[in-house]
Motif scaffolding. Structure first.
Motif, PDB file in Angstrom:
ATOM      1  N   VAL A  24       0.843  -1.191   0.000  1.00  0.00           N
ATOM      2  CA  VAL A  24       0.000   0.000   0.000  1.00  0.00           C
ATOM      3  C   VAL A  24       0.880   1.243   0.000  1.00  0.00           C
ATOM      4  CG1 VAL A  24      -1.718   1.320   1.305  1.00  0.00           C
ATOM      5  CG2 VAL A  24      -1.933  -1.173   1.107  1.00  0.00           C
ATOM      6  N   ALA A  25       1.922   1.248   0.845  1.00  0.00           N
ATOM      7  CA  ALA A  25       2.822   2.403   0.937  1.00  0.00           C
ATOM      8  C   ALA A  25       3.490   2.687  -0.399  1.00  0.00           C
ATOM      9  CB  ALA A  25       3.880   2.150   2.012  1.00  0.00           C
ATOM     10  N   ASP A  26       3.770   1.639  -1.186  1.00  0.00           N
ATOM     11  CA  ASP A  26       4.412   1.811  -2.486  1.00  0.00           C
ATOM     12  C   ASP A  26       3.402   2.009  -3.612  1.00  0.00           C
ATOM     13  OD1 ASP A  26       6.895   1.564  -1.316  1.00  0.00           O
ATOM     14  OD2 ASP A  26       7.188  -0.522  -1.902  1.00  0.00           O
ATOM     15  N   GLY A  27       2.096   2.053  -3.279  1.00  0.00           N
ATOM     16  CA  GLY A  27       1.068   2.270  -4.293  1.00  0.00           C
ATOM     17  C   GLY A  27       0.791   1.060  -5.154  1.00  0.00           C
ATOM     18  N   LEU A  28       1.163  -0.136  -4.696  1.00  0.00           N
ATOM     19  CA  LEU A  28       0.974  -1.347  -5.496  1.00  0.00           C
ATOM     20  C   LEU A  28      -0.304  -2.092  -5.145  1.00  0.00           C
ATOM     21  CD1 LEU A  28       4.640  -2.637  -5.432  1.00  0.00           C
ATOM     22  CD2 LEU A  28       3.480  -1.410  -7.264  1.00  0.00           C
ATOM     23  N   ALA A  29      -1.000  -1.675  -4.091  1.00  0.00           N
ATOM     24  CA  ALA A  29      -2.238  -2.326  -3.676  1.00  0.00           C
ATOM     25  C   ALA A  29      -3.072  -1.318  -2.900  1.00  0.00           C
ATOM     26  CB  ALA A  29      -1.922  -3.545  -2.810  1.00  0.00           C
ATOM     27  N   ASP A  30      -4.361  -1.629  -2.757  1.00  0.00           N
ATOM     28  CA  ASP A  30      -5.208  -0.749  -1.961  1.00  0.00           C
ATOM     29  C   ASP A  30      -5.173  -1.171  -0.495  1.00  0.00           C
ATOM     30  OD1 ASP A  30      -7.069  -2.860  -1.609  1.00  0.00           O
ATOM     31  OD2 ASP A  30      -8.203  -2.244  -3.372  1.00  0.00           O
ATOM     32  N   GLU A  31      -5.860  -0.422   0.357  1.00  0.00           N
ATOM     33  CA  GLU A  31      -5.821  -0.651   1.810  1.00  0.00           C
ATOM     34  C   GLU A  31      -6.283  -2.038   2.223  1.00  0.00           C
ATOM     35  OE1 GLU A  31      -4.583   1.167   4.251  1.00  0.00           O
ATOM     36  OE2 GLU A  31      -4.019   2.830   2.951  1.00  0.00           O
ATOM     37  N   SER A  32      -7.116  -2.698   1.421  1.00  0.00           N
ATOM     38  CA  SER A  32      -7.649  -4.002   1.804  1.00  0.00           C
ATOM     39  C   SER A  32      -6.730  -5.154   1.394  1.00  0.00           C
ATOM     40  CB  SER A  32      -9.032  -4.209   1.183  1.00  0.00           C
ATOM     41  OG  SER A  32      -8.930  -4.223  -0.234  1.00  0.00           O
ATOM     42  N   ALA A  33      -5.580  -4.856   0.816  1.00  0.00           N
ATOM     43  CA  ALA A  33      -4.677  -5.911   0.346  1.00  0.00           C
ATOM     44  C   ALA A  33      -4.176  -6.758   1.510  1.00  0.00           C
ATOM     45  CB  ALA A  33      -3.479  -5.296  -0.382  1.00  0.00           C
ATOM     46  N   PRO A  34      -4.198  -8.086   1.350  1.00  0.00           N
ATOM     47  CA  PRO A  34      -3.682  -8.946   2.408  1.00  0.00           C
ATOM     48  C   PRO A  34      -2.172  -8.800   2.517  1.00  0.00           C
ATOM     49  CG  PRO A  34      -4.219 -10.242   0.472  1.00  0.00           C
ATOM     50  CD  PRO A  34      -4.686  -8.832   0.198  1.00  0.00           C
ATOM     51  N   ALA A  35      -1.663  -9.070   3.683  1.00  0.00           N
ATOM     52  CA  ALA A  35      -0.232  -8.929   3.917  1.00  0.00           C
ATOM     53  C   ALA A  35       0.585  -9.957   3.160  1.00  0.00           C
ATOM     54  CB  ALA A  35       0.059  -9.036   5.415  1.00  0.00           C
ATOM     55  N   ALA A  36      -0.034 -11.016   2.679  1.00  0.00           N
ATOM     56  CA  ALA A  36       0.705 -12.091   2.031  1.00  0.00           C
ATOM     57  C   ALA A  36       1.101 -11.784   0.591  1.00  0.00           C
ATOM     58  CB  ALA A  36      -0.096 -13.391   2.076  1.00  0.00           C
ATOM     59  N   LEU A  37       0.954 -10.542   0.152  1.00  0.00           N
ATOM     60  CA  LEU A  37       1.456 -10.085  -1.141  1.00  0.00           C
ATOM     61  C   LEU A  37       0.767 -10.687  -2.344  1.00  0.00           C
ATOM     62  CD1 LEU A  37       5.280 -10.501  -0.468  1.00  0.00           C
ATOM     63  CD2 LEU A  37       4.017  -8.388  -0.327  1.00  0.00           C
ATOM     64  N   ASP A  38      -0.344 -11.401  -2.168  1.00  0.00           N
ATOM     65  CA  ASP A  38      -0.809 -12.155  -3.312  1.00  0.00           C
ATOM     66  C   ASP A  38      -1.913 -11.514  -4.131  1.00  0.00           C
ATOM     67  OD1 ASP A  38      -2.788 -14.718  -1.616  1.00  0.00           O
ATOM     68  OD2 ASP A  38      -2.717 -12.562  -1.388  1.00  0.00           O
ATOM     69  N   SER A  39      -2.679 -10.567  -3.610  1.00  0.00           N
ATOM     70  CA  SER A  39      -3.739 -10.035  -4.449  1.00  0.00           C
ATOM     71  C   SER A  39      -4.327  -8.752  -3.886  1.00  0.00           C
ATOM     72  CB  SER A  39      -4.864 -11.065  -4.594  1.00  0.00           C
ATOM     73  OG  SER A  39      -5.477 -11.297  -3.356  1.00  0.00           O
TER      74      SER A  39
ATOM     75  N   THR B 156      -6.943  -9.488  -8.255  1.00  0.00           N
ATOM     76  CA  THR B 156      -5.838  -9.389  -9.205  1.00  0.00           C
ATOM     77  C   THR B 156      -4.515  -9.264  -8.459  1.00  0.00           C
ATOM     78  OG1 THR B 156      -5.992  -6.982  -9.351  1.00  0.00           O
ATOM     79  CG2 THR B 156      -7.262  -8.271 -10.961  1.00  0.00           C
ATOM     80  N   ASN B 157      -3.474  -9.750  -9.079  1.00  0.00           N
ATOM     81  CA  ASN B 157      -2.132  -9.622  -8.515  1.00  0.00           C
ATOM     82  C   ASN B 157      -1.603  -8.261  -8.934  1.00  0.00           C
ATOM     83  OD1 ASN B 157       0.720  -9.626  -8.268  1.00  0.00           O
ATOM     84  ND2 ASN B 157       0.735 -11.863  -8.286  1.00  0.00           N
ATOM     85  N   PRO B 158      -1.295  -7.363  -7.976  1.00  0.00           N
ATOM     86  CA  PRO B 158      -0.887  -6.010  -8.352  1.00  0.00           C
ATOM     87  C   PRO B 158       0.398  -5.968  -9.164  1.00  0.00           C
ATOM     88  CG  PRO B 158      -0.527  -6.378  -6.019  1.00  0.00           C
ATOM     89  CD  PRO B 158      -1.304  -7.558  -6.532  1.00  0.00           C
ATOM     90  N   LEU B 159       1.293  -6.910  -8.969  1.00  0.00           N
ATOM     91  CA  LEU B 159       2.544  -6.900  -9.722  1.00  0.00           C
ATOM     92  C   LEU B 159       2.321  -7.297 -11.170  1.00  0.00           C
ATOM     93  CD1 LEU B 159       4.945  -8.466  -7.092  1.00  0.00           C
ATOM     94  CD2 LEU B 159       4.531  -6.055  -7.571  1.00  0.00           C
ATOM     95  N   VAL B 160       1.290  -8.120 -11.428  1.00  0.00           N
ATOM     96  CA  VAL B 160       0.975  -8.526 -12.792  1.00  0.00           C
ATOM     97  C   VAL B 160       0.005  -7.532 -13.427  1.00  0.00           C
ATOM     98  CG1 VAL B 160      -0.090 -10.324 -14.201  1.00  0.00           C
ATOM     99  CG2 VAL B 160       1.393 -10.953 -12.292  1.00  0.00           C
ATOM    100  N   ALA B 161      -1.046  -7.189 -12.690  1.00  0.00           N
ATOM    101  CA  ALA B 161      -2.085  -6.311 -13.242  1.00  0.00           C
ATOM    102  C   ALA B 161      -1.529  -4.950 -13.648  1.00  0.00           C
ATOM    103  CB  ALA B 161      -3.216  -6.138 -12.238  1.00  0.00           C
ATOM    104  N   ASP B 162      -0.556  -4.447 -12.912  1.00  0.00           N
ATOM    105  CA  ASP B 162       0.013  -3.147 -13.218  1.00  0.00           C
ATOM    106  C   ASP B 162       1.130  -3.219 -14.244  1.00  0.00           C
ATOM    107  OD1 ASP B 162      -1.755  -2.055 -11.440  1.00  0.00           O
ATOM    108  OD2 ASP B 162      -0.309  -1.891  -9.812  1.00  0.00           O
ATOM    109  N   GLY B 163       1.467  -4.421 -14.717  1.00  0.00           N
ATOM    110  CA  GLY B 163       2.488  -4.578 -15.735  1.00  0.00           C
ATOM    111  C   GLY B 163       3.822  -3.993 -15.324  1.00  0.00           C
ATOM    112  N   LEU B 164       4.207  -4.190 -14.096  1.00  0.00           N
ATOM    113  CA  LEU B 164       5.425  -3.565 -13.585  1.00  0.00           C
ATOM    114  C   LEU B 164       6.675  -4.110 -14.259  1.00  0.00           C
ATOM    115  CD1 LEU B 164       4.626  -3.425  -9.795  1.00  0.00           C
ATOM    116  CD2 LEU B 164       4.529  -1.588 -11.438  1.00  0.00           C
ATOM    117  N   SER B 165       7.576  -3.227 -14.532  1.00  0.00           N
ATOM    118  CA  SER B 165       8.853  -3.594 -15.111  1.00  0.00           C
ATOM    119  C   SER B 165       9.895  -3.658 -14.009  1.00  0.00           C
ATOM    120  CB  SER B 165       9.279  -2.537 -16.138  1.00  0.00           C
ATOM    121  OG  SER B 165       9.549  -1.317 -15.462  1.00  0.00           O
TER     122      SER B 165
END
Length: 182
Positions: free
Chosen positions: A142-157, A162-171
């Motif tokens: 959330v702090a890095d803008g990769l997920a919203d406030e409801s994102a689980p701590a386990a980094l998965d969605s 959606t997976n924020p690392l995939v959905a945002d097409g991060l390079s």
């Protein structure tokens, strides 16, 4: 085609000991292949099932009978280690120690990554636990803008699944994990 990691294997001197360890610690399900010294590992909901029709964010693996001695204490890592996304690094770290694991790296916060710890399982294999939730309660995603406030701590969605690392097409330039060499 991308060269994605789709499977992992854990080597075990005493397979049943590690089946019991990982089942108790992470809730993984193991199924032995006949009389072979090999077990498939189902890591849970959201994992890939080796099917293009089923999306997933994690992978499944296997556990195999070790073909030699277990790593000696203090020896260098021989092979790859795996890192598991979890909600509570500190809680699972303590549980792993109770189940017979040994501390490799105590839980610590890594800015731009999250909370991370490494252990040696009862057979000496290195594995890590990672959460986007820092010890002060800050969700790194959330702090890095990769997920919203409801994102689980386990980094998965995200909350929409959606997976924020995939959905945002991060390079590599914009992904903080890649930028930190992880």
């Amino acid at each position: 085609m991308a060269n994605l990691v789709v499977h992992f294997e854990i080597h075990a001197t005493e397979p049943q000991r590690l089946v019991d360890f990982y089942s108790s610690l992470l809730g993984w399900k193991f199924e032995q292949f006949g009389e072979m010294g090999y077990w498939s590992i189902d890591t849970g909901d959201g994992s890939t099932r080796n099917s293009p029709q089923q999306a997933g964010f994690g992978i499944n693996g296997g556990l195999t009978k070790r073909q030699g001695p277990a790593p000696a204490p203090g020896s260098p890592v021989m092979g790859a280690d795996l890192v598991v996304a979890v909600d509570d690094v500190d809680g699972l770290f303590a549980k792993a120690l109770q189940l017979g694991a040994t501390e490799a790296v105590a839980p610590n916060d890594m800015q731009g990554v999250g909370r991370l710890a490494y252990l040696l399982d009862p057979d000496g294999n290195v594995f890590g636990l990672l959460s986007s939730m820092l010890s002060d309660g800050t969700n790194q995603m959330v702090a890095d803008g990769l997920a919203d406030e409801s994102a689980p701590a386990a980094l998965d969605s995200r909350s929409d699944g959606t997976n924020p690392l995939v959905a945002d097409g991060l390079s590599e330039e914009t992904n903080p994990m890649a930028a930190d060499g992880l």
